[in-house]
Motif scaffolding. Structure first.
Motif, PDB file in Angstrom:
ATOM      1  N   SER A   2      -2.890  -9.326 -37.249  1.00  0.00           N
ATOM      2  CA  SER A   2      -2.727  -9.701 -38.658  1.00  0.00           C
ATOM      3  C   SER A   2      -1.269 -10.097 -38.893  1.00  0.00           C
ATOM      4  O   SER A   2      -0.389  -9.834 -38.059  1.00  0.00           O
ATOM      5  CB  SER A   2      -3.090  -8.524 -39.555  1.00  0.00           C
ATOM      6  OG  SER A   2      -2.122  -7.482 -39.406  1.00  0.00           O
ATOM      7  N   ALA A   3      -0.993 -10.690 -40.037  1.00  0.00           N
ATOM      8  CA  ALA A   3       0.383 -11.063 -40.379  1.00  0.00           C
ATOM      9  C   ALA A   3       1.283  -9.831 -40.415  1.00  0.00           C
ATOM     10  O   ALA A   3       2.433  -9.869 -39.965  1.00  0.00           O
ATOM     11  CB  ALA A   3       0.406 -11.798 -41.707  1.00  0.00           C
ATOM     12  N   GLN A   4       0.761  -8.729 -40.938  1.00  0.00           N
ATOM     13  CA  GLN A   4       1.536  -7.487 -41.001  1.00  0.00           C
ATOM     14  C   GLN A   4       1.833  -6.955 -39.599  1.00  0.00           C
ATOM     15  O   GLN A   4       2.947  -6.531 -39.313  1.00  0.00           O
ATOM     16  CB  GLN A   4       0.785  -6.434 -41.815  1.00  0.00           C
ATOM     17  CG  GLN A   4       1.543  -5.126 -41.919  1.00  0.00           C
ATOM     18  CD  GLN A   4       0.769  -4.056 -42.698  1.00  0.00           C
ATOM     19  OE1 GLN A   4      -0.405  -4.235 -42.986  1.00  0.00           O
ATOM     20  NE2 GLN A   4       1.436  -2.979 -43.023  1.00  0.00           N
ATOM     21  N   GLN A   5       0.847  -6.980 -38.718  1.00  0.00           N
ATOM     22  CA  GLN A   5       1.053  -6.513 -37.350  1.00  0.00           C
ATOM     23  C   GLN A   5       2.068  -7.391 -36.615  1.00  0.00           C
ATOM     24  O   GLN A   5       2.908  -6.888 -35.871  1.00  0.00           O
ATOM     25  CB  GLN A   5      -0.268  -6.493 -36.587  1.00  0.00           C
ATOM     26  CG  GLN A   5      -1.218  -5.420 -37.060  1.00  0.00           C
ATOM     27  CD  GLN A   5      -2.600  -5.583 -36.453  1.00  0.00           C
ATOM     28  OE1 GLN A   5      -3.093  -6.700 -36.275  1.00  0.00           O
ATOM     29  NE2 GLN A   5      -3.227  -4.453 -36.138  1.00  0.00           N
ATOM     30  N   ILE A  10       7.552  -8.203 -34.411  1.00  0.00           N
ATOM     31  CA  ILE A  10       8.827  -8.922 -34.438  1.00  0.00           C
ATOM     32  C   ILE A  10       9.964  -7.966 -34.780  1.00  0.00           C
ATOM     33  O   ILE A  10      11.021  -7.990 -34.139  1.00  0.00           O
ATOM     34  CB  ILE A  10       8.744 -10.117 -35.406  1.00  0.00           C
ATOM     35  CG1 ILE A  10       7.838 -11.196 -34.804  1.00  0.00           C
ATOM     36  CG2 ILE A  10      10.125 -10.665 -35.732  1.00  0.00           C
ATOM     37  CD1 ILE A  10       7.437 -12.281 -35.755  1.00  0.00           C
ATOM     38  N   ASP A  11       9.753  -7.113 -35.761  1.00  0.00           N
ATOM     39  CA  ASP A  11      10.770  -6.109 -36.114  1.00  0.00           C
ATOM     40  C   ASP A  11      11.057  -5.177 -34.947  1.00  0.00           C
ATOM     41  O   ASP A  11      12.212  -4.834 -34.681  1.00  0.00           O
ATOM     42  CB  ASP A  11      10.327  -5.289 -37.333  1.00  0.00           C
ATOM     43  CG  ASP A  11      10.352  -6.095 -38.620  1.00  0.00           C
ATOM     44  OD1 ASP A  11      10.988  -7.171 -38.658  1.00  0.00           O
ATOM     45  OD2 ASP A  11       9.711  -5.640 -39.600  1.00  0.00           O
ATOM     46  N   ALA A  20      13.012 -10.253 -23.160  1.00  0.00           N
ATOM     47  CA  ALA A  20      11.990 -11.193 -22.700  1.00  0.00           C
ATOM     48  C   ALA A  20      10.597 -10.603 -22.850  1.00  0.00           C
ATOM     49  O   ALA A  20      10.432  -9.388 -22.894  1.00  0.00           O
ATOM     50  CB  ALA A  20      12.234 -11.566 -21.240  1.00  0.00           C
ATOM     51  N   ILE A  21       9.633 -11.504 -22.892  1.00  0.00           N
ATOM     52  CA  ILE A  21       8.225 -11.143 -22.852  1.00  0.00           C
ATOM     53  C   ILE A  21       7.689 -11.703 -21.539  1.00  0.00           C
ATOM     54  O   ILE A  21       7.935 -12.867 -21.211  1.00  0.00           O
ATOM     55  CB  ILE A  21       7.445 -11.766 -24.028  1.00  0.00           C
ATOM     56  CG1 ILE A  21       7.962 -11.232 -25.360  1.00  0.00           C
ATOM     57  CG2 ILE A  21       5.941 -11.500 -23.877  1.00  0.00           C
ATOM     58  CD1 ILE A  21       7.372 -11.937 -26.564  1.00  0.00           C
ATOM     59  N   ALA A  36       8.759 -15.095 -29.657  1.00  0.00           N
ATOM     60  CA  ALA A  36      10.029 -15.566 -29.086  1.00  0.00           C
ATOM     61  C   ALA A  36      10.765 -16.489 -30.055  1.00  0.00           C
ATOM     62  O   ALA A  36      11.987 -16.396 -30.204  1.00  0.00           O
ATOM     63  CB  ALA A  36       9.775 -16.278 -27.773  1.00  0.00           C
ATOM     64  N   GLN A  37      10.032 -17.350 -30.705  1.00  0.00           N
ATOM     65  CA  GLN A  37      10.655 -18.269 -31.670  1.00  0.00           C
ATOM     66  C   GLN A  37      11.276 -17.492 -32.830  1.00  0.00           C
ATOM     67  O   GLN A  37      12.355 -17.836 -33.299  1.00  0.00           O
ATOM     68  CB  GLN A  37       9.613 -19.259 -32.193  1.00  0.00           C
ATOM     69  CG  GLN A  37      10.186 -20.304 -33.110  1.00  0.00           C
ATOM     70  CD  GLN A  37       9.138 -21.314 -33.562  1.00  0.00           C
ATOM     71  OE1 GLN A  37       7.943 -21.145 -33.338  1.00  0.00           O
ATOM     72  NE2 GLN A  37       9.582 -22.376 -34.187  1.00  0.00           N
ATOM     73  N   GLU A  38      10.624 -16.437 -33.265  1.00  0.00           N
ATOM     74  CA  GLU A  38      11.124 -15.636 -34.385  1.00  0.00           C
ATOM     75  C   GLU A  38      12.298 -14.730 -33.996  1.00  0.00           C
ATOM     76  O   GLU A  38      13.080 -14.342 -34.853  1.00  0.00           O
ATOM     77  CB  GLU A  38       9.999 -14.766 -34.954  1.00  0.00           C
ATOM     78  CG  GLU A  38       8.867 -15.527 -35.588  1.00  0.00           C
ATOM     79  CD  GLU A  38       9.239 -16.113 -36.944  1.00  0.00           C
ATOM     80  OE1 GLU A  38      10.096 -15.545 -37.636  1.00  0.00           O
ATOM     81  OE2 GLU A  38       8.664 -17.164 -37.292  1.00  0.00           O
TER      82      GLU A  38
END
Length: 77
Positions: A2-5, A10-11, A20-21, A36-38
């Motif tokens: 979900s957007a929240q997850q 990201i946090d 890295a991932i 990665a972009q965020e």
């Protein structure tokens, strides 16, 4: 997720200073690339875990391990 997850992930990546991932070959990198972009981290998409490659870079188990270790070390520099 979900957007929240995704926001929580990201946090967490930012808070832990993740560099890295890592994904195995054949895995869909879409979510990892979005994270990665965020966050500005690297995405390594060519690790061999369940199979060897035909020819380079991982034709044998030992070469697979060497390749994976090298890719991981390079990404964490």
């Amino acid at each position: 997720p979900s957007a929240q997850q995704l926001a929580q992930l990201i946090d967490r990546v930012k808070a832990t200073q993740t560099k890295a991932i890592f994904l195995e070959t054949g895995t869909n990198p879409q979510l990892a690339k979005q994270v990665a972009q965020e966050t500005g981290i690297k995405v390594i998409t060519e690790l061999y875990t369940h199979s060897l490659s035909e020819g380079a870079p991982a034709p044998t188990y030992i070469e697979m391990m060497r390749y994976n270790v090298s890719a991981i070390v390079d990404a964490l520099k």
